[in-house]
Design a protein around this motif. Sequence first.
Motif, PDB file in Angstrom:
ATOM      1  N   TYR A 276      46.210  55.696  37.201  1.00  0.00           N
ATOM      2  CA  TYR A 276      46.120  54.308  37.677  1.00  0.00           C
ATOM      3  C   TYR A 276      47.506  53.680  37.614  1.00  0.00           C
ATOM      4  N   THR A 277      48.033  53.288  38.778  1.00  0.00           N
ATOM      5  CA  THR A 277      49.400  52.772  38.855  1.00  0.00           C
ATOM      6  C   THR A 277      49.463  51.323  39.326  1.00  0.00           C
ATOM      7  N   ALA A 278      48.310  50.672  39.386  1.00  0.00           N
ATOM      8  CA  ALA A 278      48.240  49.253  39.763  1.00  0.00           C
ATOM      9  C   ALA A 278      47.023  48.653  39.083  1.00  0.00           C
ATOM     10  N   THR A 279      47.013  47.341  38.988  1.00  0.00           N
ATOM     11  CA  THR A 279      45.894  46.673  38.331  1.00  0.00           C
ATOM     12  C   THR A 279      44.620  46.870  39.138  1.00  0.00           C
ATOM     13  N   GLU A 280      43.571  47.283  38.456  1.00  0.00           N
ATOM     14  CA  GLU A 280      42.303  47.582  39.115  1.00  0.00           C
ATOM     15  C   GLU A 280      41.161  47.219  38.182  1.00  0.00           C
ATOM     16  N   THR A 281      40.138  46.554  38.707  1.00  0.00           N
ATOM     17  CA  THR A 281      38.978  46.173  37.909  1.00  0.00           C
ATOM     18  C   THR A 281      37.785  47.020  38.313  1.00  0.00           C
ATOM     19  N   ILE A 282      37.160  47.636  37.318  1.00  0.00           N
ATOM     20  CA  ILE A 282      36.010  48.502  37.537  1.00  0.00           C
ATOM     21  C   ILE A 282      34.881  48.038  36.632  1.00  0.00           C
ATOM     22  N   ASP A 283      33.804  47.575  37.236  1.00  0.00           N
ATOM     23  CA  ASP A 283      32.623  47.137  36.498  1.00  0.00           C
ATOM     24  C   ASP A 283      32.964  46.126  35.396  1.00  0.00           C
ATOM     25  N   GLY A 284      33.882  45.215  35.693  1.00  0.00           N
ATOM     26  CA  GLY A 284      34.208  44.158  34.740  1.00  0.00           C
ATOM     27  C   GLY A 284      35.328  44.471  33.776  1.00  0.00           C
ATOM     28  N   LEU A 285      35.817  45.708  33.765  1.00  0.00           N
ATOM     29  CA  LEU A 285      36.939  46.078  32.905  1.00  0.00           C
ATOM     30  C   LEU A 285      38.180  46.245  33.771  1.00  0.00           C
ATOM     31  N   THR A 286      39.259  45.558  33.410  1.00  0.00           N
ATOM     32  CA  THR A 286      40.488  45.591  34.196  1.00  0.00           C
ATOM     33  C   THR A 286      41.515  46.511  33.563  1.00  0.00           C
ATOM     34  N   VAL A 287      42.005  47.447  34.349  1.00  0.00           N
ATOM     35  CA  VAL A 287      43.104  48.321  33.944  1.00  0.00           C
ATOM     36  C   VAL A 287      44.388  47.713  34.476  1.00  0.00           C
ATOM     37  N   VAL A 288      45.308  47.386  33.578  1.00  0.00           N
ATOM     38  CA  VAL A 288      46.577  46.784  33.978  1.00  0.00           C
ATOM     39  C   VAL A 288      47.659  47.856  33.866  1.00  0.00           C
ATOM     40  N   ALA A 289      48.178  48.288  35.008  1.00  0.00           N
ATOM     41  CA  ALA A 289      49.149  49.385  35.046  1.00  0.00           C
ATOM     42  C   ALA A 289      50.130  49.152  36.186  1.00  0.00           C
ATOM     43  N   THR A 290      51.256  49.859  36.126  1.00  0.00           N
ATOM     44  CA  THR A 290      52.250  49.815  37.192  1.00  0.00           C
ATOM     45  C   THR A 290      52.633  51.245  37.547  1.00  0.00           C
ATOM     46  N   SER A 291      53.432  51.385  38.601  1.00  0.00           N
ATOM     47  CA  SER A 291      53.873  52.721  39.000  1.00  0.00           C
ATOM     48  C   SER A 291      54.765  53.346  37.940  1.00  0.00           C
ATOM     49  N   GLU A 292      55.503  52.512  37.202  1.00  0.00           N
ATOM     50  CA  GLU A 292      56.376  53.032  36.141  1.00  0.00           C
ATOM     51  C   GLU A 292      55.623  53.248  34.827  1.00  0.00           C
ATOM     52  N   LYS A 293      54.601  52.443  34.593  1.00  0.00           N
ATOM     53  CA  LYS A 293      53.841  52.537  33.348  1.00  0.00           C
ATOM     54  C   LYS A 293      52.361  52.628  33.688  1.00  0.00           C
ATOM     55  N   GLY A 294      51.949  53.854  34.022  1.00  0.00           N
ATOM     56  CA  GLY A 294      50.579  54.078  34.451  1.00  0.00           C
ATOM     57  C   GLY A 294      49.635  54.380  33.298  1.00  0.00           C
ATOM     58  N   ILE A 295      48.359  54.289  33.601  1.00  0.00           N
ATOM     59  CA  ILE A 295      47.279  54.672  32.689  1.00  0.00           C
ATOM     60  C   ILE A 295      46.504  55.788  33.364  1.00  0.00           C
ATOM     61  N   THR A 296      46.182  56.833  32.619  1.00  0.00           N
ATOM     62  CA  THR A 296      45.567  58.025  33.205  1.00  0.00           C
ATOM     63  C   THR A 296      44.149  58.234  32.692  1.00  0.00           C
ATOM     64  N   VAL A 297      43.250  58.573  33.585  1.00  0.00           N
ATOM     65  CA  VAL A 297      41.931  59.066  33.204  1.00  0.00           C
ATOM     66  C   VAL A 297      41.870  60.520  33.627  1.00  0.00           C
ATOM     67  N   ASP A 298      41.670  61.406  32.652  1.00  0.00           N
ATOM     68  CA  ASP A 298      41.630  62.833  32.974  1.00  0.00           C
ATOM     69  C   ASP A 298      40.608  63.563  32.121  1.00  0.00           C
ATOM     70  N   GLU A 299      40.421  64.839  32.419  1.00  0.00           N
ATOM     71  CA  GLU A 299      39.411  65.648  31.744  1.00  0.00           C
ATOM     72  C   GLU A 299      39.823  65.965  30.316  1.00  0.00           C
ATOM     73  N   ASN A 300      38.909  65.750  29.388  1.00  0.00           N
ATOM     74  CA  ASN A 300      39.109  66.105  27.990  1.00  0.00           C
ATOM     75  C   ASN A 300      37.777  65.958  27.273  1.00  0.00           C
ATOM     76  N   SER A 301      37.382  66.976  26.557  1.00  0.00           N
ATOM     77  CA  SER A 301      36.054  66.992  25.949  1.00  0.00           C
ATOM     78  C   SER A 301      36.118  66.673  24.454  1.00  0.00           C
TER      79      SER A 301
END
Length: 213
Positions: free
Chosen positions: A36-61
């Motif tokens: 996630y490289t831009a601010t995005e709201t999903i089901d009421g939760l907002t992820v605040v990110a930029t292209s330089e400081k991103g947030i990642t959702v990936d596979e991990n068990s």
Amino acid sequence: MKKLFTLVAAALMACGVYAQQEEKVWNFSEWEAKNYTATETIDGLTVVATSEKGITVDENSKTINDVKYTQRLKFNGSGNETARHICFDVAGPCKISIGVISGSSSATDRFLNVAAGTFDGVIGTMPADGKTAMEQTVEYTGAEPTKIYVYSGNSGVNIYYVKVTSDGSVGIDGVTVGEPVDEDAPVYNLSGQRVSKDTKGILIQNGKKYVNK
């Protein structure tokens, strides 16, 4: 004074105040896996990110409290007001529970900050163990609706879910909506405290309850 206490007790009984527990869960195993490289709201939760400081959702068990999670949200570094944090609104007092682990198996000093109202209004921290994912909980005790901010206070931290548990909306029976007839009579709240007639909420005047919006 005795008369006042009797009045308040009667008002509480007449109101029929009840609490219904509510729970909201954001499970990152159900999110789209991406950076996630831009601010995005999903089901009421907002992820605040930029292209330089991103947030990642990936596979991990990981398994936390006997529930298996297959994806995580990675903060990828410390958060600030413009990037690498998540936020959401709450209606009032609640418990905020998060499945947390450090982004490094050898780091023992990483943690999440949970803030209310403003990014710097920290109400609690959640230690992030380096090897074991576990649930950590912080309580918001304010009476008013507010925005909750969650971010790493020290380098990379990963989370698997965010759960908000509250008492829900309070049900009120037998309350008259509108202004009281005698505006000069003393006004009290449900705790028996004398308050201004401009106070918001359920008030008592002349032995009658009304809601001041």
